[in-house]
Design a protein around this motif. Sequence first.
Motif, PDB file in Angstrom:
ATOM      1  N   SER A   1     -69.666 -31.493  21.200  1.00  0.00           N
ATOM      2  CA  SER A   1     -70.472 -31.672  20.261  1.00  0.00           C
ATOM      3  C   SER A   1     -69.988 -31.069  18.740  1.00  0.00           C
ATOM      4  O   SER A   1     -69.904 -29.502  19.068  1.00  0.00           O
ATOM      5  N   ARG A   2     -70.657 -30.929  17.779  1.00  0.00           N
ATOM      6  CA  ARG A   2     -70.704 -29.938  16.671  1.00  0.00           C
ATOM      7  C   ARG A   2     -71.668 -28.547  16.749  1.00  0.00           C
ATOM      8  O   ARG A   2     -71.501 -27.443  16.973  1.00  0.00           O
ATOM      9  N   GLN A   3     -72.788 -28.585  18.213  1.00  0.00           N
ATOM     10  CA  GLN A   3     -73.298 -28.157  18.360  1.00  0.00           C
ATOM     11  C   GLN A   3     -73.003 -27.199  19.515  1.00  0.00           C
ATOM     12  O   GLN A   3     -73.292 -25.701  19.590  1.00  0.00           O
ATOM     13  N   GLN A   4     -72.067 -27.280  19.903  1.00  0.00           N
ATOM     14  CA  GLN A   4     -71.075 -26.413  21.488  1.00  0.00           C
ATOM     15  C   GLN A   4     -69.823 -26.296  20.171  1.00  0.00           C
ATOM     16  O   GLN A   4     -69.787 -24.795  21.052  1.00  0.00           O
ATOM     17  N   LEU A   5     -69.279 -26.708  19.542  1.00  0.00           N
ATOM     18  CA  LEU A   5     -68.485 -25.670  18.683  1.00  0.00           C
ATOM     19  C   LEU A   5     -69.580 -24.962  17.769  1.00  0.00           C
ATOM     20  O   LEU A   5     -68.392 -23.452  18.080  1.00  0.00           O
ATOM     21  N   ALA A   6     -70.131 -24.726  17.328  1.00  0.00           N
ATOM     22  CA  ALA A   6     -70.780 -23.637  16.800  1.00  0.00           C
ATOM     23  C   ALA A   6     -70.765 -22.834  18.094  1.00  0.00           C
ATOM     24  O   ALA A   6     -70.889 -21.627  17.706  1.00  0.00           O
ATOM     25  N   LYS A   7     -71.922 -23.078  18.933  1.00  0.00           N
ATOM     26  CA  LYS A   7     -71.977 -21.969  20.384  1.00  0.00           C
ATOM     27  C   LYS A   7     -70.595 -21.256  20.500  1.00  0.00           C
ATOM     28  O   LYS A   7     -70.215 -19.788  20.282  1.00  0.00           O
ATOM     29  N   LEU A   8     -69.633 -22.071  20.935  1.00  0.00           N
ATOM     30  CA  LEU A   8     -68.452 -21.609  20.653  1.00  0.00           C
ATOM     31  C   LEU A   8     -67.698 -20.203  20.357  1.00  0.00           C
ATOM     32  O   LEU A   8     -66.957 -19.450  20.187  1.00  0.00           O
TER      33      LEU A   8
ATOM     34  N   ARG B   1     -61.972 -11.863  25.225  1.00  0.00           N
ATOM     35  CA  ARG B   1     -62.814 -11.209  26.089  1.00  0.00           C
ATOM     36  C   ARG B   1     -63.383 -11.489  26.624  1.00  0.00           C
ATOM     37  O   ARG B   1     -63.660 -10.547  27.437  1.00  0.00           O
ATOM     38  N   ASP B   2     -64.298 -12.346  25.755  1.00  0.00           N
ATOM     39  CA  ASP B   2     -65.865 -12.609  26.693  1.00  0.00           C
ATOM     40  C   ASP B   2     -65.342 -13.397  27.953  1.00  0.00           C
ATOM     41  O   ASP B   2     -63.811 -13.799  28.339  1.00  0.00           O
ATOM     42  N   LYS B   3     -66.044 -13.295  29.217  1.00  0.00           N
ATOM     43  CA  LYS B   3     -65.885 -13.916  30.675  1.00  0.00           C
ATOM     44  C   LYS B   3     -65.527 -15.666  30.155  1.00  0.00           C
ATOM     45  O   LYS B   3     -66.004 -15.987  29.302  1.00  0.00           O
ATOM     46  N   LYS B   4     -64.809 -16.179  30.439  1.00  0.00           N
ATOM     47  CA  LYS B   4     -64.749 -17.588  31.032  1.00  0.00           C
ATOM     48  C   LYS B   4     -65.629 -18.398  30.984  1.00  0.00           C
ATOM     49  O   LYS B   4     -65.802 -19.455  30.776  1.00  0.00           O
ATOM     50  N   GLN B   5     -66.627 -18.191  32.271  1.00  0.00           N
ATOM     51  CA  GLN B   5     -67.821 -18.497  32.709  1.00  0.00           C
ATOM     52  C   GLN B   5     -68.496 -18.923  31.506  1.00  0.00           C
ATOM     53  O   GLN B   5     -69.434 -19.976  31.279  1.00  0.00           O
ATOM     54  N   LYS B   6     -68.593 -17.918  30.365  1.00  0.00           N
ATOM     55  CA  LYS B   6     -69.190 -17.755  29.431  1.00  0.00           C
ATOM     56  C   LYS B   6     -69.178 -19.385  28.486  1.00  0.00           C
ATOM     57  O   LYS B   6     -69.917 -19.937  28.147  1.00  0.00           O
TER      58      LYS B   6
ATOM     59  N   TYR C   1     -57.531 -18.785  27.847  1.00  0.00           N
ATOM     60  CA  TYR C   1     -58.233 -18.158  29.273  1.00  0.00           C
ATOM     61  C   TYR C   1     -56.467 -17.209  29.234  1.00  0.00           C
ATOM     62  O   TYR C   1     -55.655 -17.434  29.782  1.00  0.00           O
ATOM     63  N   GLU C   2     -57.032 -15.562  29.279  1.00  0.00           N
ATOM     64  CA  GLU C   2     -55.690 -15.324  30.407  1.00  0.00           C
ATOM     65  C   GLU C   2     -57.072 -14.503  31.504  1.00  0.00           C
ATOM     66  O   GLU C   2     -57.386 -13.799  31.369  1.00  0.00           O
ATOM     67  N   GLY C   3     -56.384 -15.101  32.531  1.00  0.00           N
ATOM     68  CA  GLY C   3     -57.157 -14.683  33.676  1.00  0.00           C
ATOM     69  C   GLY C   3     -58.603 -15.033  33.635  1.00  0.00           C
ATOM     70  O   GLY C   3     -58.794 -16.575  33.125  1.00  0.00           O
ATOM     71  N   ASN C   4     -59.686 -13.965  33.923  1.00  0.00           N
ATOM     72  CA  ASN C   4     -60.468 -14.848  34.108  1.00  0.00           C
ATOM     73  C   ASN C   4     -61.191 -14.416  32.135  1.00  0.00           C
ATOM     74  O   ASN C   4     -62.518 -14.825  32.043  1.00  0.00           O
ATOM     75  N   GLU C   5     -60.534 -14.237  31.690  1.00  0.00           N
ATOM     76  CA  GLU C   5     -60.937 -13.619  30.390  1.00  0.00           C
ATOM     77  C   GLU C   5     -61.054 -15.002  29.160  1.00  0.00           C
ATOM     78  O   GLU C   5     -60.098 -15.199  29.127  1.00  0.00           O
ATOM     79  N   TYR C   6     -61.657 -15.224  28.065  1.00  0.00           N
ATOM     80  CA  TYR C   6     -61.566 -15.670  27.134  1.00  0.00           C
ATOM     81  C   TYR C   6     -61.127 -15.519  26.131  1.00  0.00           C
ATOM     82  O   TYR C   6     -61.102 -14.519  25.782  1.00  0.00           O
TER      83      TYR C   6
END
Length: 128
Positions: free
Chosen positions: A55-62, A68-73, A115-120
Amino acid sequence: MTQHEPQQRSRLNPVLAGGSMLAALFLLIDLQDVVKTKNPGRECQQVVQAKAAISRQQLAKLLTIPERDKKQKVRAILKEPYCELPSLEIRAGATAEREAYPLEFDPQTWVVILYEGNEYAGYQLSSH
């Protein structure tokens, strides 16, 4: 005016008509199919969540998440992807996993997450 003008016009008319026909033919060809066959790397290896879309909201948060932040985030915001794409080696020695999400408001446009490993490692937009 010269006496040669009528002959030049009669020679040009078949050329113009042929060129017009070719131009019309190229407009009728579905160029998306041609592009797809030239870029098979964009094809899904496995559909994970067939109804996934951003959604637009998800895209804005992304867009607020630094590389290099965590993949889980990223996954906490986007949830499961529509599909997994073939991995790539973007940097020497680092394999990037790629996941694709169509945009909810423009399904022909996909957001491809790296993703590279567990990094975004970033994203790219891809028209599909």
